[in-house]
Enzyme design. Structure first.
Site, PDB file in Angstrom:
ATOM      1  N   THR A  76      39.041  37.280  30.660  1.00 21.32           N
ATOM      2  CA  THR A  76      38.288  36.786  29.507  1.00 21.32           C
ATOM      3  C   THR A  76      37.892  37.935  28.591  1.00 21.32           C
ATOM      4  O   THR A  76      38.037  37.852  27.359  1.00 21.32           O
ATOM      5  CB  THR A  76      37.040  36.018  29.976  1.00 21.32           C
ATOM      6  N   ALA A 276      46.940  42.612  43.130  1.00 21.35           N
ATOM      7  CA  ALA A 276      46.504  44.001  43.275  1.00 21.35           C
ATOM      8  C   ALA A 276      45.994  44.314  44.674  1.00 21.35           C
ATOM      9  O   ALA A 276      45.860  45.479  45.033  1.00 21.35           O
ATOM     10  CB  ALA A 276      45.418  44.320  42.261  1.00 21.35           C
ATOM     11  N   PHE A 384      26.170  36.154  30.797  1.00 22.02           N
ATOM     12  CA  PHE A 384      25.898  34.787  31.242  1.00 22.02           C
ATOM     13  C   PHE A 384      24.566  34.354  30.635  1.00 22.02           C
ATOM     14  O   PHE A 384      23.693  35.175  30.363  1.00 22.02           O
ATOM     15  CB  PHE A 384      25.830  34.718  32.773  1.00 22.02           C
TER      16      PHE A 384
END
Length: 558
Positions: A76, A276, A384
């Site tokens: 994001t 990963a 947030f």
């Protein structure tokens, strides 16, 4: 509140641009693209060759703290940052990994960003996209079939069926396939032996696809793959089987980078998808080179935390690209740091400065780790709604003590408008000198290279090698593979090999159970702890929430 898929679908239905228009923004003509419908395309080989010869822009690597149930939002931030950089006049192109159906159907439900910072068409990218994952699965399993057929048809190469290294692959989490027995049913059904499946994104072919420069390089790397050993312990390669041409043929289109767009029409190359924690975790070097050649700034992302994807980008991907990062972004959230400080998930919305300060130890180590490479570092705080002003200020002050700017970023809620401050900070960071310093010397011993990662990146003190790993080391030295890079396979949730140990522990031991030479991709995979190359589905997989209606409209993808 709209879900990610609803936001993406609304944009797709109204303002998504035909892919030829997106290509034109960065100088690509219609004949440079092979369209997969109206909104997806692959670059032609001719276009790839032309772009590779262009001057390269600046490279921004986005990585993060260790992932937690609280969420970090690395993709994001990558997408929102690129949109914001374009908004302030910096010609920017994204290069990201393709999602795997394993986590899409299992834990996450989607991997194309979130909120107002997404790449689209979201459903296509998360599902079958342009078929790259299927091509890789087919190529992987074709090679597996050819190995077993060689044994069935006389075994001219004297392959020991007990020492076949090449596993089959499937791009979905299926724990039942980790260990299997094949060849049952009598003489016409092959030689019975133990086998197993890796998830496709852990296949060496995925790593090779992401590291190959062109078809010739792809073919040579495939030829170099060690698939088995003979009865007298000599390596057997794909070149010995004489099938490198056939396997390369199956991947000729998958090698071409895929072009899509963000919600705000920023061009995005989505290509390759190694995990990963069990592979090297970076999108293809071709995609990154295309972004560097077509933009003034290329934003790319490394998987999981900086201890895994970040380190592997610096020590495996960057040398292959021939361009080291000019700036590094570390993504963190107040919530995740409080979780590292001991706060249960249910209480993360409550202000807790004490826990935040304690949990900051995790971010502090990631910052210092990335600073070892002598590349400018910026922290992106993924905001947030429950974050308080006091928590944001504390986090920024703690970062400032390390000489690092921490920028509160709201791209999930506001798109590019929420990333302007981050974009400006990154632009300033790109003006600073970047004097890249690798973590270790490739010519050093395998043990010393592993110790360098454990001690300099993880904060550990010792490495304990199992008897099997010690035997692997002897084989590696005998075959002169010791100069290969190191690709650590480790839990993503902790600096240690125990996923339950949070924060920034010190002086622990990393347990190496096996070292697998990946002679095609050019690295040694070091399996630690209990990390698995075929994950399992959770008790309540994301698939339970997914559906499609009579008009083909998907719901529940995320």
């Amino acid at each position: 509140m709209k879900r990610d898929i609803e936001i993406a679908q609304a944009v797709e239905a109204t303002t998504m641009k035909p892919i030829n228009e997106i290509g034109a923004k960065i100088g690509l003509q219609a004949n440079d693209l092979e369209n997969y419908g109206q909104y997806k395309a692959k670059l032609t080989y001719n276009a790839i060759k032309q772009v590779k010869d262009k001057p390269q822009g600046k490279l921004v690597l986005v990585t993060s703290i260790n992932p937690t149930p609280a969420g970090e939002g690395k993709s994001t931030i990558s997408i929102g940052l690129a949109d914001a950089l374009n908004k302030i006049g910096q010609k920017t192109v994204i290069a990201l990994r393709e999602p795997s159906l394993g986590p899409v159907m299992g834990m996450k439900g989607g991997a194309t960003g979130g909120g107002q910072a997404q790449v689209i068409p979201m459903e296509d990218i998360n599902l079958h996209f342009t078929g790259d994952m299927h091509a890789l699965t087919t190529a992987n399993d074709t090679l597996a079939a050819l190995i077993d057929n060689h044994i069935q048809q006389g075994n001219e190469l004297n392959i020991d069926p007990r020492r076949i290294q090449w596993k089959r692959a499937l791009d979905i989490n299926d724990r039942a396939l980790r260990q299997i027995v094949i060849g049952l049913g009598g003489p016409t059904s092959g030689t019975p032996r133990q086998d197993g499946f890796d998830i496709t994104v852990a296949s060496e072919l995925m790593a090779i696809l992401c590291l190959a420069e062109d078809i010739s390089d792809l073919k040579q790397r495939i030829a170099n793959i060690t698939v088995a050993y003979t009865y007298d312990r000599q390596p057997v390669t794909v070149a010995d089987l004489k099938v490198q041409g056939a396997i390369t043929m199956l991947l000729k289109d998958a090698l071409k980078p895929n072009l899509v767009q963000t919600l705000e029409q920023t061009p995005a190359f989505i290509h390759g998808g190694p995990f990963a924690n069990i592979a090297h975790g970076c999108n293809s070097i071709l995609a990154t080179k295309m972004a560097l050649g077509l933009g003034d700034i290329a934003v790319t992302e490394a998987g999981f935390g900086a201890d895994l994807g970040g380190e592997k980008f610096m020590d495996i991907a960057a040398p292959a690209i021939g361009h080291t990062p000019d700036a590094t972004i570390i993504v963190a959230t107040v919530r995740a740091l409080k979780y590292n400080g001991g706060v249960p998930v249910a209480e993360l919305t409550n202000e807790n400065l004490t826990a935040l300060k304690k949990g900051f130890a995790n971010l502090r180590r990631h910052i210092k780790n990335m600073q070892q490479y002598h590349v400018p570092v910026v922290v992106a705080i993924n905001a947030f709604s429950a974050d308080t002003a006091a928590e944001i200020k504390l986090l920024q002050d703690l970062c400032a003590e390390l000489g690092v700017q921490a920028i509160n970023t709201e791209v999930w809620a506001k798109g590019s408008a929420g990333g302007i401050d981050l974009a400006k900070a990154v632009t300033e960071a790109l003006k600073q000198p970047a004097e890249f310093t690798p973590l270790y010397d490739r010519q050093d011993s395998v043990e010393n290279k592993i110790n360098a990662i454990v001690q300099k990146i993880y904060g550990g003190k010792h490495v304990e090698f199992s008897n099997k790993a010690l035997q692997n080391l002897k084989l590696i030295n005998k075959n002169q593979w010791q100069d290969l890079a190191i690709c650590m396979a480790k839990t993503q949730y902790s600096f240690t090999d125990d996923q339950h140990v949070l924060g920034a522990p010190e002086d622990f031991t990393i347990h190496v159970r096996e070292i697998i030479p990946k002679t095609g991709s050019g690295f040694l995979v070091v399996l630690t702890g209990s990390v698995l190359t075929m994950p399992g589905l959770p008790k309540k997989p994301a698939a339970l929430n997914m559906d499609v209606d009579e008009n083909g409209v998907i719901s529940g993808l995320f």
